[in-house]
Design a protein around this motif. Structure first.
Motif, PDB file in Angstrom:
ATOM      1  N   VAL A  38       0.736  -1.149  -0.064  1.00  0.00           N
ATOM      2  CA  VAL A  38       0.142  -0.030   0.019  1.00  0.00           C
ATOM      3  C   VAL A  38       0.951   1.205  -0.069  1.00  0.00           C
ATOM      4  N   VAL A  39       0.552   1.982  -0.800  1.00  0.00           N
ATOM      5  CA  VAL A  39       1.498   3.309  -1.254  1.00  0.00           C
ATOM      6  C   VAL A  39       0.894   4.408  -1.010  1.00  0.00           C
ATOM      7  N   ALA A  40       1.124   5.349  -0.502  1.00  0.00           N
ATOM      8  CA  ALA A  40       0.644   6.740  -0.438  1.00  0.00           C
ATOM      9  C   ALA A  40       1.314   7.591  -1.312  1.00  0.00           C
ATOM     10  N   LEU A  41       0.591   8.660  -1.764  1.00  0.00           N
ATOM     11  CA  LEU A  41       1.077   9.520  -2.907  1.00  0.00           C
ATOM     12  C   LEU A  41       0.819  10.849  -2.322  1.00  0.00           C
ATOM     13  N   ILE A  42       1.797  11.602  -1.908  1.00  0.00           N
ATOM     14  CA  ILE A  42       1.371  12.965  -1.138  1.00  0.00           C
ATOM     15  C   ILE A  42       2.185  14.021  -1.966  1.00  0.00           C
ATOM     16  N   GLY A  43       1.796  15.205  -1.870  1.00  0.00           N
ATOM     17  CA  GLY A  43       2.369  16.358  -2.427  1.00  0.00           C
ATOM     18  C   GLY A  43       1.337  17.500  -2.521  1.00  0.00           C
ATOM     19  N   PRO A  44       2.012  18.797  -2.677  1.00  0.00           N
ATOM     20  CA  PRO A  44       1.086  19.934  -2.857  1.00  0.00           C
ATOM     21  C   PRO A  44       0.043  19.713  -4.013  1.00  0.00           C
ATOM     22  N   SER A  45      -1.055  20.819  -3.833  1.00  0.00           N
ATOM     23  CA  SER A  45      -1.945  20.953  -4.987  1.00  0.00           C
ATOM     24  C   SER A  45      -1.389  21.173  -6.353  1.00  0.00           C
ATOM     25  N   GLY A  46      -1.512  20.233  -7.159  1.00  0.00           N
ATOM     26  CA  GLY A  46      -1.084  20.728  -8.838  1.00  0.00           C
ATOM     27  C   GLY A  46       0.322  20.320  -8.978  1.00  0.00           C
ATOM     28  N   SER A  47       0.763  19.307  -7.939  1.00  0.00           N
ATOM     29  CA  SER A  47       2.060  18.786  -8.154  1.00  0.00           C
ATOM     30  C   SER A  47       2.126  17.514  -9.136  1.00  0.00           C
ATOM     31  N   GLY A  48       0.685  16.963  -9.441  1.00  0.00           N
ATOM     32  CA  GLY A  48       0.853  16.020 -10.509  1.00  0.00           C
ATOM     33  C   GLY A  48       0.192  14.787  -9.788  1.00  0.00           C
ATOM     34  N   LYS A  49      -0.140  14.528  -8.634  1.00  0.00           N
ATOM     35  CA  LYS A  49      -0.585  13.292  -8.072  1.00  0.00           C
ATOM     36  C   LYS A  49      -1.569  12.701  -8.942  1.00  0.00           C
ATOM     37  N   SER A  50      -2.702  13.418  -9.100  1.00  0.00           N
ATOM     38  CA  SER A  50      -3.874  12.706  -9.782  1.00  0.00           C
ATOM     39  C   SER A  50      -3.451  12.238 -11.079  1.00  0.00           C
ATOM     40  N   THR A  51      -2.602  13.190 -11.807  1.00  0.00           N
ATOM     41  CA  THR A  51      -2.120  12.815 -13.288  1.00  0.00           C
ATOM     42  C   THR A  51      -1.461  11.612 -13.273  1.00  0.00           C
ATOM     43  N   CYS A  52      -0.719  11.629 -12.286  1.00  0.00           N
ATOM     44  CA  CYS A  52       0.274  10.418 -12.179  1.00  0.00           C
ATOM     45  C   CYS A  52      -0.567   8.934 -11.923  1.00  0.00           C
ATOM     46  N   LEU A  53      -1.752   9.118 -10.896  1.00  0.00           N
ATOM     47  CA  LEU A  53      -2.377   8.078 -10.501  1.00  0.00           C
ATOM     48  C   LEU A  53      -3.489   7.517 -11.680  1.00  0.00           C
ATOM     49  N   ARG A  54      -3.827   8.511 -12.642  1.00  0.00           N
ATOM     50  CA  ARG A  54      -4.723   8.284 -13.658  1.00  0.00           C
ATOM     51  C   ARG A  54      -3.916   7.626 -15.113  1.00  0.00           C
ATOM     52  N   LEU A 218       5.675  13.913  -3.980  1.00  0.00           N
ATOM     53  CA  LEU A 218       5.610  14.157  -5.327  1.00  0.00           C
ATOM     54  C   LEU A 218       5.626  15.727  -5.298  1.00  0.00           C
ATOM     55  N   GLU A 219       6.516  16.395  -6.008  1.00  0.00           N
ATOM     56  CA  GLU A 219       6.576  18.214  -6.136  1.00  0.00           C
ATOM     57  C   GLU A 219       6.906  18.162  -7.535  1.00  0.00           C
ATOM     58  N   ASN A 220       6.301  19.250  -7.960  1.00  0.00           N
ATOM     59  CA  ASN A 220       6.666  20.107  -9.138  1.00  0.00           C
ATOM     60  C   ASN A 220       6.831  18.760 -10.283  1.00  0.00           C
ATOM     61  N   GLY A 221       6.074  17.715 -10.302  1.00  0.00           N
ATOM     62  CA  GLY A 221       6.468  16.441 -11.365  1.00  0.00           C
ATOM     63  C   GLY A 221       7.594  15.706 -10.991  1.00  0.00           C
ATOM     64  N   TYR A 222       8.081  15.814  -9.913  1.00  0.00           N
ATOM     65  CA  TYR A 222       9.063  14.986  -9.537  1.00  0.00           C
ATOM     66  C   TYR A 222       8.831  14.150  -8.418  1.00  0.00           C
ATOM     67  N   ILE A 223       9.149  12.767  -8.205  1.00  0.00           N
ATOM     68  CA  ILE A 223       9.297  12.326  -6.840  1.00  0.00           C
ATOM     69  C   ILE A 223      10.572  12.870  -6.011  1.00  0.00           C
ATOM     70  N   VAL A 224      10.217  13.589  -5.055  1.00  0.00           N
ATOM     71  CA  VAL A 224      11.241  14.201  -4.367  1.00  0.00           C
ATOM     72  C   VAL A 224      11.830  13.335  -3.383  1.00  0.00           C
ATOM     73  N   GLU A 225      11.089  12.653  -2.745  1.00  0.00           N
ATOM     74  CA  GLU A 225      11.379  11.605  -1.520  1.00  0.00           C
ATOM     75  C   GLU A 225      10.548  10.523  -1.544  1.00  0.00           C
ATOM     76  N   GLN A 226      11.054   9.473  -1.339  1.00  0.00           N
ATOM     77  CA  GLN A 226      10.075   8.345  -0.878  1.00  0.00           C
ATOM     78  C   GLN A 226      10.637   7.175   0.156  1.00  0.00           C
ATOM     79  N   GLY A 227      10.040   6.584   0.783  1.00  0.00           N
ATOM     80  CA  GLY A 227      10.312   5.713   1.715  1.00  0.00           C
ATOM     81  C   GLY A 227       9.219   5.033   2.657  1.00  0.00           C
ATOM     82  N   ASP A 228       9.870   4.572   3.807  1.00  0.00           N
ATOM     83  CA  ASP A 228       8.659   3.936   4.791  1.00  0.00           C
ATOM     84  C   ASP A 228       7.934   5.095   5.320  1.00  0.00           C
ATOM     85  N   THR A 229       6.719   5.131   5.429  1.00  0.00           N
ATOM     86  CA  THR A 229       5.825   6.005   5.518  1.00  0.00           C
ATOM     87  C   THR A 229       6.317   6.456   7.084  1.00  0.00           C
TER      88      THR A 229
END
Ligand SMILES: Nc1ncnc2c1ncn2[C@@H]1O[C@H](COP(=O)(O)OP(=O)(O)OP(=O)(O)O)[C@@H](O)[C@H]1O
Ligand SMILES: [Mg+2]
Lengths: 251, 262
Positions: A38-54, A218-229
């Protein structure tokens, strides 16, 4: 937990083009999700989260790169596009239930039309699923007659009805009144506990912590950081994530 | 939702407006020095038994109005859906062609269209007045139906289509099970409005000598000189027909939207 990779994005770029403008939304996204994760995708509004998921279930085309779901790449054929959508279920921020159908009709539609089950079988499946999300007494109601939390639970049942291998959730709780958030969170946590692979876009950090093992920022179209929640939220490495977490917890 | 306090103002405003209109009408009729006599219309409505009885010229005209409007609506809707589909496709040539068609018929007076259909096309192809009339009404109506069709689909909520796609439905299944039922309901009010206005516009058929309601009224006026009585009565007939059409539309709309209510 099996280690089979079920979702993989390689160098995915997405540019929205209009005659006048170009909007580079995803800038070389790479990640893999293994079965049962189970992976969470977080980030500011407009960073591309929905687009990435879709891009995962091909609601959005990609400009370059590769998306594979259960080993299928939808660029190959129409059939593979259909197979990807059969393997993925999606939950939307605004539920998107079909307003002209009752709760049970909404849920039975997938089994009937997509899985090719008989009407009776589809309704039986829908009944079981609605009972599972606690709506046994609301099956014949139309969406408008249900609360936001109930509508989202119907939507979850609808998404599960085609037996997806992966559940994609785009901010499933952010259109809900605060007191209705928990009923939806609890169900999603339950589903995660059954071993469902899930990718969850969310603004609610507590939900991300409750449901996911891994988080991608996710920020500004890049995955800036990822890891154990838990580790990531407790000790963010990048300055960007630090300030994002600070901002979001202040709200 | 207007709150309690506001709704008092709304009631007040409505009474005020209704009052003013009533005053104008009453005063106008009061000043009109005219002996009303509706009895002259009797034989136009129902033939006297000395003439063998049966529906009079007004009722015959009404029937022709209803019949031709119905045909116009029927053919207009079929054509309109075809052009509407063309308008929503991404195919450049057919889309442009449909757009030109719709613009021409929506942006020119029906009266001119009727003249062209009757005197120019009709002469060349030997069309009768009623054929030219129904043809014009169908084409005119189809342009509006096409535009209503396009508009409804363009405003269709994208999220619904996303949800249907995500579920794995095929394009055809999406069109039939998700879009059509909702779009049909959304199209109904503007369509009914269009049909009502077509029925009123059918009065223009009188200029090509079709014995519909308005033509019969004109004939009656030249004989009886009772223009006020005649036109009021004719207006009443149009009103009844159109009210029936609108009510039926509202009934359908209600039935289709049971689901959209609480
Ligand atoms: N169909 C589209 N056409 C053009 N631009 C788009 C389209 N969809 C999204 N965008 C743009 O892409 C960017 C990313 O959008 P996206 O919806 O993925 O962000 P998000 O991270 O989900 O934001 P939010 O938290 O507000 O939902 C936004 O700037 C948006 O304006
Ligand atoms: Mg979003």
């Amino acid at each position: 937990m099996s280690q089979e990779v079920v979702v993989s994005l390689k160098e995915v770029n997405k540019i929205f083009r209009t005659p006048k403008t170009e909007h580079h939304v995803l800038k070389g996204i790479n990640f893999e999700v293994k079965q049962g994760e189970v992976v969470a995708l977080i980030g500011p509004s407009g960073s591309g989260k929905s687009t990435c998921l879709r891009t995962i279930n091909a609601l959005e085309t990609i400009t370059s790169g590769d998306v594979e779901v259960c080993g299928i790449n939808y660029r190959n054929s129409k059939k593979s596009l259909h197979m990807i959508r059969r393997n993925t279920g999606m939950i939307f921020q605004r539920f998107e239930l079909f307003p002209h159908m009752t709760a049970i009709e909404n849920v039975a539609l997938g089994p009937n039309l997509v899985l090719g089950k008989s009407k009776d079988e589809s309704y039986k499946m829908a009944k079981d699923l609605l009972a599972r999300v606690g709506l046994a007494n609301h099956m014949d109601k139309f969406p408008k007659g249900l609360s936001g939390g109930q509508q989202q639970r119907v939507a979850i049942a609808r998404a599960l009805a085609i037996n997806p291998k992966i559940l994609l959730c785009d901010e499933p709780t952010s259109a809900l009144d605060p007191e209705l958030v928990d009923e939806v969170v609890d169900i999603l946590v339950d589903i995660a506990a059954t071993g469902m692979t899930m990718i969850v876009v969310t603004h609610e950090l507590y939900f991300a912590q409750k449901v996911s093992q891994r988080t991608m920022f996710l920020e500004n179209g890049y995955i800036v950081e990822q890891g154990d929640t838990k580790k990531m939220f407790a000790a963010p490495k990048t300055e960007r994530l630090q300030s994002f977490l600070k901002r979001i917890t202040h709200q | 939702m207007p709150d309690k306090k506001l709704s008092i103002y709304y009631s007040f405003l409505s009474f005020f407006v209704i009052g003013i209109i009533a005053f104008i009408i009453v005063r106008s009729f009061y000043h009109l020095d005219y002996q009303w006599d509706f009895s002259v219309l009797g034989p136009y409505i129902w033939l006297p038994s000395s003439d063998g009885g049966g529906p009079g010229l007004f009722l015959q005209g009404l029937w022709i109005t209803i019949k031709m409007s119905f045909e116009g609506i029927l053919f207009g809707s079929i054509l309109g859906i075809i052009f509407g589909i063309l308008l929503t496709t991404n195919e450049k040539v057919s889309k442009t062609a449909a757009l030109i068609y719709v613009d021409i018929f929506r942006n020119t007076p029906v009266l001119v269209q009727l003249y062209v259909a009757y005197f120019i096309v009709g002469t060349a192809f030997n069309l009768s007045g009623s054929v030219a009339g129904v043809l014009t009404m169908s084409l005119f109506c189809s342009a509006y139906v096409a535009e209503i069709f396009r508009g409804t689909l363009a405003n269709f909520e994208k999220g619904q289509i996303d949800a249907a796609k995500a579920l794995g439905l095929s394009p055809l299944q999406i069109a039939r099970k998700v879009i059509a039922p909702q779009a049909l309901r959304n199209m109904l009010p503007p369509l009914v409005g269009q049909f009502v206005s077509l029925i009123k516009d059918s009065s223009l058929l009188s200029v090509v000598a079709i014995p519909e309601l308005t033509k019969e009224a004109q004939n009656a006026v030249t004989v009886t000189f009772r223009s006020f009585e005649t036109w009021f009565f004719i207006a009443l007939l149009y009103f009844v027909v159109n009210t029936l059409v609108s009510s039926f539309g509202r009934y359908l709309e209600k039935r289709l939207s049971v689901s959209l209510k609480q």
